[in-house]
Design a protein around this motif. Sequence first.
Motif, PDB file in Angstrom:
ATOM      1  N   LEU A 223       0.819  -1.215   0.114  1.00  0.00           N
ATOM      2  CA  LEU A 223       0.050   0.118   0.031  1.00  0.00           C
ATOM      3  C   LEU A 223       0.708   1.182  -0.004  1.00  0.00           C
ATOM      4  O   LEU A 223       0.924   1.983   0.998  1.00  0.00           O
ATOM      5  CB  LEU A 223      -0.832   0.004   1.164  1.00  0.00           C
ATOM      6  CG  LEU A 223      -1.920  -1.134   1.404  1.00  0.00           C
ATOM      7  CD1 LEU A 223      -2.816  -0.967   2.633  1.00  0.00           C
ATOM      8  CD2 LEU A 223      -2.863  -1.199   0.126  1.00  0.00           C
ATOM      9  N   THR A 224       1.479   1.477  -1.094  1.00  0.00           N
ATOM     10  CA  THR A 224       2.413   2.625  -1.248  1.00  0.00           C
ATOM     11  C   THR A 224       1.888   3.727  -1.856  1.00  0.00           C
ATOM     12  O   THR A 224       2.551   4.659  -2.308  1.00  0.00           O
ATOM     13  CB  THR A 224       3.735   2.043  -2.158  1.00  0.00           C
ATOM     14  OG1 THR A 224       3.402   1.592  -3.273  1.00  0.00           O
ATOM     15  CG2 THR A 224       4.545   1.215  -1.191  1.00  0.00           C
ATOM     16  N   GLU A 225       0.712   3.839  -2.341  1.00  0.00           N
ATOM     17  CA  GLU A 225      -0.051   4.624  -3.146  1.00  0.00           C
ATOM     18  C   GLU A 225      -1.371   5.261  -2.375  1.00  0.00           C
ATOM     19  O   GLU A 225      -2.196   4.388  -1.887  1.00  0.00           O
ATOM     20  CB  GLU A 225      -0.343   4.218  -4.487  1.00  0.00           C
ATOM     21  CG  GLU A 225       0.904   4.213  -5.520  1.00  0.00           C
ATOM     22  CD  GLU A 225       0.692   3.902  -6.599  1.00  0.00           C
ATOM     23  OE1 GLU A 225      -0.492   3.702  -7.217  1.00  0.00           O
ATOM     24  OE2 GLU A 225       1.481   3.882  -7.561  1.00  0.00           O
ATOM     25  N   ARG A 226      -1.752   6.337  -2.477  1.00  0.00           N
ATOM     26  CA  ARG A 226      -2.788   7.055  -2.188  1.00  0.00           C
ATOM     27  C   ARG A 226      -4.002   6.431  -3.118  1.00  0.00           C
ATOM     28  O   ARG A 226      -3.563   6.389  -4.413  1.00  0.00           O
ATOM     29  CB  ARG A 226      -2.806   8.586  -1.967  1.00  0.00           C
ATOM     30  CG  ARG A 226      -1.659   8.847  -0.732  1.00  0.00           C
ATOM     31  CD  ARG A 226      -1.710  10.334  -0.318  1.00  0.00           C
ATOM     32  NE  ARG A 226      -0.986  10.499   0.590  1.00  0.00           N
ATOM     33  CZ  ARG A 226       0.201  10.772   0.806  1.00  0.00           C
ATOM     34  NH1 ARG A 226       0.762  11.005  -0.393  1.00  0.00           N
ATOM     35  NH2 ARG A 226       0.967  11.064   1.888  1.00  0.00           N
ATOM     36  N   PRO A 227      -5.220   6.722  -2.850  1.00  0.00           N
ATOM     37  CA  PRO A 227      -6.352   6.353  -3.911  1.00  0.00           C
ATOM     38  C   PRO A 227      -6.070   7.333  -5.117  1.00  0.00           C
ATOM     39  O   PRO A 227      -6.050   8.593  -5.200  1.00  0.00           O
ATOM     40  CB  PRO A 227      -7.604   6.681  -3.288  1.00  0.00           C
ATOM     41  CG  PRO A 227      -7.284   6.538  -1.628  1.00  0.00           C
ATOM     42  CD  PRO A 227      -5.671   6.936  -1.626  1.00  0.00           C
ATOM     43  N   ARG A 228      -5.898   6.639  -6.306  1.00  0.00           N
ATOM     44  CA  ARG A 228      -5.831   7.223  -7.736  1.00  0.00           C
ATOM     45  C   ARG A 228      -6.987   8.096  -7.992  1.00  0.00           C
ATOM     46  O   ARG A 228      -7.038   9.118  -8.608  1.00  0.00           O
ATOM     47  CB  ARG A 228      -5.352   6.356  -8.687  1.00  0.00           C
ATOM     48  CG  ARG A 228      -4.174   6.097  -8.443  1.00  0.00           C
ATOM     49  CD  ARG A 228      -3.726   4.721  -9.610  1.00  0.00           C
ATOM     50  NE  ARG A 228      -2.300   4.300  -9.623  1.00  0.00           N
ATOM     51  CZ  ARG A 228      -1.204   5.006 -10.304  1.00  0.00           C
ATOM     52  NH1 ARG A 228      -1.597   6.074 -10.977  1.00  0.00           N
ATOM     53  NH2 ARG A 228      -0.067   4.512 -10.245  1.00  0.00           N
ATOM     54  N   PHE A 229      -8.150   7.726  -7.558  1.00  0.00           N
ATOM     55  CA  PHE A 229      -9.525   8.292  -8.142  1.00  0.00           C
ATOM     56  C   PHE A 229      -9.574   9.767  -7.381  1.00  0.00           C
ATOM     57  O   PHE A 229     -10.285  10.546  -7.790  1.00  0.00           O
ATOM     58  CB  PHE A 229     -10.623   7.503  -7.611  1.00  0.00           C
ATOM     59  CG  PHE A 229     -10.910   7.112  -6.240  1.00  0.00           C
ATOM     60  CD1 PHE A 229     -11.785   8.184  -5.453  1.00  0.00           C
ATOM     61  CD2 PHE A 229     -10.436   6.070  -5.805  1.00  0.00           C
ATOM     62  CE1 PHE A 229     -11.930   7.842  -4.374  1.00  0.00           C
ATOM     63  CE2 PHE A 229     -10.748   5.704  -4.189  1.00  0.00           C
ATOM     64  CZ  PHE A 229     -11.517   6.512  -3.636  1.00  0.00           C
ATOM     65  N   LEU A 230      -8.826   9.979  -6.253  1.00  0.00           N
ATOM     66  CA  LEU A 230      -8.887  11.259  -5.688  1.00  0.00           C
ATOM     67  C   LEU A 230      -7.952  12.209  -6.380  1.00  0.00           C
ATOM     68  O   LEU A 230      -7.849  13.432  -6.159  1.00  0.00           O
ATOM     69  CB  LEU A 230      -8.443  11.224  -4.238  1.00  0.00           C
ATOM     70  CG  LEU A 230      -9.416  10.296  -3.344  1.00  0.00           C
ATOM     71  CD1 LEU A 230      -8.753  10.256  -2.082  1.00  0.00           C
ATOM     72  CD2 LEU A 230     -10.799  11.131  -3.185  1.00  0.00           C
TER      73      LEU A 230
END
Length: 518
Positions: free
Chosen positions: A497-504
């Motif tokens: 889990l190295t990325e924040r939600p892309r849809f935001l």
Amino acid sequence: MVRRIFRKTNFQHKENQQKQNTLQSNLDSNIDLTLQKLKKLLDEPNDLVIREIKIGKKSTTSAIIYISGLIDRQLVQDSILVNLQDITTNESAPEENKKLFNQIQQSFISITAVEIGQTMDDIANGILAGKTVFMLDGQEKALLMDTKGGESRSIQQPISETVVRGPRTGFVENLGTNLSLLRRAVQTQDLRFKAHQIGKRSKRSLIVAYVDGIVNPTIADEVNRRIQSIDMDDVQESGFIEQWIEDSFLSPFPQLDNTERSDKAASALMQGKVVILLDGTPFVLIAPVVLGDILKSPEDYYERWLIGTFLRILRYFAAIIALILPALYISLVTIHPGMLPTDLALSIAASREGVPFPPVVEAFLMVITMELLQEAGIRLPTPIGTTIGIVGGLVIGEAAVSAGVVSPIMVIIIGLTAIAAFANPTFSIGITFRIIRFGFMLAASFFGLYGIVLAYIMVNIHLVNLRSFGIPYSTPFSPTFVGDWKDLIVRAPMTMLTERPRFLSPEDLKSAKKGEKN
């Protein structure tokens, strides 16, 4: 009679107009006139305290004003009254009123937050917000000092959200305390607080919080724009704000999340979301929100990924049961009995022997009874409400079966449905499922399994078209963001889990370097 009513209404309108003119008027240089206007404006309440003090070499009249119960008495005594009394004996105190006022502001008031008020509106709103006002004769301005205090609830474990593992600190009704909890949870210099005053008559403080450099500026600007559009006399709870700024008031689905947990709000900020805090309520709002967020719980991240994944899948399964189980019973027993195994069909038929109602009526009666028990349990005091929920359900269910009004299998189905509905971590989505359940039951009573499928399609069409601050509610299912599926139904290991939600569309997509823990 009509003339009297008209005259009375016209007189009240003139009084309100005069009051508005008084609020907008500047302060008078004569302190006595200003105090008279203030007393008349507030109708001389019993808890209004006005303390007049002679200060300076010329014994100039000054006054401090506050509402008893809204201020910290000790703070007023130590930081204001004692210092003002020292001015009289201070040889360096200037004789001119203007210089004396400036020196008091700069040197003698030992309170950090001090503002200048120049209108009656500033003074009245400041006093009602828990501030102490200082006036000096001959000056057309006043000092508004932040002395808010009084009795307040201490920090406790969240009442509406049980904490299994994690911080046991919940938000309270004091905005300052909530901001400090948020700063402790999000220790970054990029945390931003945008202040608003909402309510035309009752001015309430509201804070829009976000992390600069992470949040999408478009989302933050849209949240602030909608809050500035609020046009109400008073905003008593964050639910008022939620209903005002949501995208669609016709949708049963919550388009903002709410929480009492400081760790949940902090996690949302670090994902790139916006948190809205209102003075006077422990419930803060989180925007935007999608369907997948509502079925998540902070405990998913505090346990190992296998446990978190299992619990999350269990919640999705519970949501399906809460929605369609009564409708499935109606369709299979009424329209499609041939789809049941022979032994199960015979068992259900034997249990329904003597029941005077068809399965549709039987199901609706039991579901409505369950809803009544849940509502009664919420409204009553906690010990009595728990007893009503458990004993009432057992007694009514057993009595209904013994009387032959409903079948035992129906009681089992209603019990499973209730348990599945309570498995959802968000109270508002549980209410949504309870409402939609009736639609599924009606569709099943007319068209059987085909009706359930049609109702499911209609719900999905609604979800795909629904928005939360411009973000599709069904994201990341549709539109599809495959990278976000690692934290959707399955909760991947922390190292992934190295990325924040892309849809935001956050400004900083990376939450950690690959191979490092968050």
